[in-house]
Write a protein that holds these residues in place. Structure first.
Motif, PDB file in Angstrom:
ATOM      1  N   PHE A   1      58.260  17.779 -56.240  1.00  0.00           N
ATOM      2  CA  PHE A   1      59.266  17.234 -57.151  1.00  0.00           C
ATOM      3  C   PHE A   1      58.739  17.230 -58.581  1.00  0.00           C
ATOM      4  O   PHE A   1      59.455  17.573 -59.523  1.00  0.00           O
ATOM      5  CB  PHE A   1      59.663  15.823 -56.719  1.00  0.00           C
ATOM      6  N   TRP A   2      57.481  16.837 -58.753  1.00  0.00           N
ATOM      7  CA  TRP A   2      56.863  16.884 -60.085  1.00  0.00           C
ATOM      8  C   TRP A   2      56.952  18.301 -60.656  1.00  0.00           C
ATOM      9  O   TRP A   2      57.300  18.490 -61.830  1.00  0.00           O
ATOM     10  CB  TRP A   2      55.387  16.495 -59.999  1.00  0.00           C
ATOM     11  N   ALA A   3      56.604  19.277 -59.832  1.00  0.00           N
ATOM     12  CA  ALA A   3      56.560  20.663 -60.299  1.00  0.00           C
ATOM     13  C   ALA A   3      57.940  21.136 -60.756  1.00  0.00           C
ATOM     14  O   ALA A   3      58.078  21.775 -61.807  1.00  0.00           O
ATOM     15  CB  ALA A   3      56.022  21.563 -59.197  1.00  0.00           C
ATOM     16  N   LYS A   4      58.959  20.818 -59.982  1.00  0.00           N
ATOM     17  CA  LYS A   4      60.312  21.232 -60.356  1.00  0.00           C
ATOM     18  C   LYS A   4      60.809  20.484 -61.586  1.00  0.00           C
ATOM     19  O   LYS A   4      61.626  20.993 -62.350  1.00  0.00           O
ATOM     20  CB  LYS A   4      61.260  21.027 -59.180  1.00  0.00           C
ATOM     21  N   LEU A   5      60.285  19.278 -61.781  1.00  0.00           N
ATOM     22  CA  LEU A   5      60.667  18.461 -62.928  1.00  0.00           C
ATOM     23  C   LEU A   5      59.957  18.906 -64.203  1.00  0.00           C
ATOM     24  O   LEU A   5      60.407  18.626 -65.307  1.00  0.00           O
ATOM     25  CB  LEU A   5      60.314  16.998 -62.629  1.00  0.00           C
ATOM     26  N   SER A   6      58.810  19.584 -64.043  1.00  0.00           N
ATOM     27  CA  SER A   6      57.919  19.951 -65.154  1.00  0.00           C
ATOM     28  C   SER A   6      57.382  18.713 -65.862  1.00  0.00           C
ATOM     29  O   SER A   6      57.116  18.729 -67.066  1.00  0.00           O
ATOM     30  CB  SER A   6      58.622  20.873 -66.169  1.00  0.00           C
TER      31      SER A   6
ATOM     32  N   SER B   1      53.088  27.431 -56.421  1.00  0.00           N
ATOM     33  CA  SER B   1      54.418  28.025 -56.553  1.00  0.00           C
ATOM     34  C   SER B   1      54.657  28.352 -58.018  1.00  0.00           C
ATOM     35  O   SER B   1      53.874  27.969 -58.893  1.00  0.00           O
ATOM     36  CB  SER B   1      55.496  27.044 -56.067  1.00  0.00           C
ATOM     37  N   LYS B   2      55.745  29.040 -58.286  1.00  0.00           N
ATOM     38  CA  LYS B   2      56.089  29.320 -59.678  1.00  0.00           C
ATOM     39  C   LYS B   2      56.369  28.019 -60.422  1.00  0.00           C
ATOM     40  O   LYS B   2      56.114  27.905 -61.623  1.00  0.00           O
ATOM     41  CB  LYS B   2      57.294  30.252 -59.756  1.00  0.00           C
ATOM     42  N   HIS B   3      56.870  27.026 -59.684  1.00  0.00           N
ATOM     43  CA  HIS B   3      57.151  25.732 -60.309  1.00  0.00           C
ATOM     44  C   HIS B   3      55.858  25.009 -60.673  1.00  0.00           C
ATOM     45  O   HIS B   3      55.761  24.402 -61.745  1.00  0.00           O
ATOM     46  CB  HIS B   3      57.983  24.863 -59.366  1.00  0.00           C
ATOM     47  N   SER B   4      54.851  25.067 -59.786  1.00  0.00           N
ATOM     48  CA  SER B   4      53.590  24.385 -60.092  1.00  0.00           C
ATOM     49  C   SER B   4      52.902  25.040 -61.282  1.00  0.00           C
ATOM     50  O   SER B   4      52.307  24.355 -62.119  1.00  0.00           O
ATOM     51  CB  SER B   4      52.668  24.382 -58.866  1.00  0.00           C
ATOM     52  N   ALA B   5      52.995  26.364 -61.379  1.00  0.00           N
ATOM     53  CA  ALA B   5      52.396  27.061 -62.520  1.00  0.00           C
ATOM     54  C   ALA B   5      53.076  26.636 -63.820  1.00  0.00           C
ATOM     55  O   ALA B   5      52.412  26.384 -64.839  1.00  0.00           O
ATOM     56  CB  ALA B   5      52.506  28.569 -62.328  1.00  0.00           C
ATOM     57  N   LYS B   6      54.402  26.537 -63.788  1.00  0.00           N
ATOM     58  CA  LYS B   6      55.136  26.111 -64.979  1.00  0.00           C
ATOM     59  C   LYS B   6      54.849  24.649 -65.311  1.00  0.00           C
ATOM     60  O   LYS B   6      54.818  24.261 -66.479  1.00  0.00           O
ATOM     61  CB  LYS B   6      56.633  26.321 -64.767  1.00  0.00           C
ATOM     62  N   PHE B   7      54.640  23.838 -64.271  1.00  0.00           N
ATOM     63  CA  PHE B   7      54.325  22.421 -64.476  1.00  0.00           C
ATOM     64  C   PHE B   7      53.064  22.274 -65.314  1.00  0.00           C
ATOM     65  O   PHE B   7      53.052  21.570 -66.334  1.00  0.00           O
ATOM     66  CB  PHE B   7      54.150  21.737 -63.120  1.00  0.00           C
TER      67      PHE B   7
END
Length: 392
Positions: free
Chosen positions: A329-334, A46-52
Motif C-alpha cells: 500500500f505504501w508503494a502504490k501511495l508513493s 515491483s514497479k511501485h516499490s521502485a517509484k516509492f
C-alpha cells in the motif's frame, strides 16, 4: 539459527514488559526487514516499490489529490534531508547509516574517563542532556542481545554483514521523538510523510550529539536509528510505553505518535523498568486500527507467535502485521502510511485535561466506556487545511 540452548529465551523483566518469548525464538536478520526486502526479494519488489523510493529524491510524481501535490512532496522530501545526508555519506561502502548500519561517530572516545560513582545520577544526567538536544522522551535499559539483528546489510549487494559493534557495550539509551499531531491527522498523504521525515532528521542529529557527549566522557557510544536492533522491545523495557495492536509503542505523553532512536553504550547507567498500565487490555477490546487499514494488514485477534511472515521475528507472541500487504500500500501511495496511528484512540493531545481524563478511563476497568467515547475519534483532516492554518 534457533536461540542457543544454554541461553533461556525468556528473561527477567519480560513479563512486566508484556514480552513472551518461546523456545522457538530466533534472532532476526535485518535482510528480512520489509524495506530491505524491497531491494532483493522479488515477492516484494515491483514497479511501485521502485517509484516509492525514487519519490523521496527528485522523482516525486505529484498528482491532483489533496495531500499529493508538488508542494506536499516538496515538504516531505525536505523534512528527510538531514537523515538522508547522514544515511548516504558512506553508501559507496555499503553502509547506509541509521538504516542498515549504525551511524558512524565523528567524535573519538576521550582518553581520560569521567568516573561514574552513581549510575542512577548519571541516568538522570543523560536524560537531561537528551532533552537539551531535543529528545522528547528518554529511557535506559540493558543491552538485551535477543533484539540485536543477527547481521546488518551491505547495501551494495544486500548481503548479510557483521555489525562490528565495540566490545563491552552493556546499556541502551532509548529516545522518543514526537511527530506533529496536525500532520499525522492528514494520513494518508505525502504531506503527512513530512511528520515522519522531520523526526528521522531530528533523531539523526540528536543521537549523534548525545553519543558525542558520552564519547567525550570517555565511554563508547554507538548512535542508532532503524539499524542494528529492534527498537520497540528496548523502548518498552526502558519504561517508555506499551506495545499495541497497531505494532506501535503507546506512550502516556504522546500515545503512538512518535519515532524512536537508540544509543548503545558502556557508560554506567541505572535501568528504567517497564510500566504496564493497561494498554494491552484496551487493545484486546479495540480493533480500530485493524478496521481502518485499507489492505487489512493488521490482526483482529489475540497476539500470536509470529514467524509465518518472512518479515516477522520468530518465537515471540505478539500482534504482528502482514508486512507485505502494508508495504504494498505504501508503494502504490508513493508515501508512507500511518492510518493506524491516526485512528488509534490513544493518539491525543495529553496537554488537554479532557484527554488526560480519557486516558485514565481507558487504562481502568471502564475501558469499554473509553472505547465507546472514541467512536468518532481519529478522522482524517484535509491536507489543504494544514497549509491554510495560521501558524500563529
Amino acid at each position: 539459527m534457533v536461540w542457543p540452548n544454554n541461553t533461556p529465551p525468556q528473561r527477567d523483566g519480560d513479563a512486566a514488559a508484556g514480552i513472551e518469548v518461546t523456545d522457538d525464538f530466533e534472532g532476526f536478520a535485518q535482510r528480512n526487514d520489509i524495506f530491505t526486502r524491497a531491494f532483493w526479494d522479488k515477492a516484494v519488489m515491483s514497479k511501485h516499490s521502485a517509484k516509492f523510493f525514487a519519490s523521496y529524491r527528485m522523482e516525486a510524481a505529484p498528482r491532483r489529490g489533496d495531500g499529493f501535490t508538488q508542494r506536499d512532496f516538496a515538504l516531505r522530501n525536505a523534512a528527510w534531508l538531514i537523515s538522508d545526508l547522514v544515511s548516504n555519506r558512506t553508501a559507496d561502502q555499503g553502509l547506509r547509516q541509521g538504516f542498515q548500519s549504525p551511524i558512524q561517530s565523528d567524535t573519538p572516545v576521550a582518553e581520560d574517563t569521567v568516573e561514574v560513582d552513581d549510575p542512577a545520577q548519571m541516568s538522570v544526567e543523560i536524560k537531561r542532556i537528551a532533552k537539551f538536544f531535543g529528545a522528547d522522551l528518554c529511557g535506559v535499559t540493558d543491552l538485551d542481545e535477543r533484539w540485536l539483528y543477527t547481521s546488518r546489510v551491505d547495501t551494495r549487494d544486500m548481503s548479510d554483514a557483521p555489525h562490528d559493534l565495540p566490545e563491552g557495550l552493556t546499556n541502551v539509551i532509548v529516545l522518543g521523538h514526537e511527530m506533529e499531531q496536525d500532520l499525522v491527522a492528514t494520513y494518508p498523504s505525502a504531506l503527512a510523510g513530512a511528520a515522519t521525515g522531520r523526526e528521522y532528521s531530528h533523531e539523526a542529529s540528536i543521537v549523534m550529539q548525545l553519543a558525542a557527549y558520552i564519547r567525550n566522557l570517555g565511554y563508547e557510544a554507538v548512535p542508532s536509528m532503524n539499524d542494528t536492533g529492534l527498537v520497540i522491545p528496548y523502548a518498552v523495557k526502558a519504561g517508555l510505553g506499551e506495545y499495541a495492536r497497531n505494532q506501535m509503542v503507546i506512550t502516556p505523553e504522546f500515545g503512538p505518535r512518535l519515532r524512536f532512536s537508540k544509543i548503545f553504550t558502556n557508560l554506567p547507567l541505572a535501568h528504567d523498568q517497564a510500566k504496564p498500565q493497561g494498554v494491552r487490555a484496551f487493545c484486546d477490546i479495540c480493533t480500530k486500527c485493524a478496521e481502518a487499514c485499507p489492505v487489512k494488514a493488521l490482526p483482529f485477534g489475540a497476539p500470536e507467535v509470529g514467524g509465518g511472515n518472512v518479515s516477522a521475528i520468530k518465537g515471540v507472541r505478539k500482534w504482528t502485521s502482514n508486512a507485505e500487504k502494508c508495504f504494498s500500500f505504501w508503494a502504490k501511495l508513493s508515501s508512507d502510511c500511518a492510518i493506524c496511528m491516526r485512528v488509534c484512540p490513544f493518539n491525543r493531545d495529553y496537554s488537554q485535561t479532557r484527554h488526560q481524563l480519557w486516558l485514565k478511563l481507558a487504562l481502568s476497568p471502564l475501558r469499554h466506556l473509553a472505547l465507546r467515547l472514541s467512536k468518532n475519534h481519529g478522522g482524517r483532516q484535509k491536507p489543504g487545511n494544514w497549509w491554510a492554518k495560521d501558524p500563529n
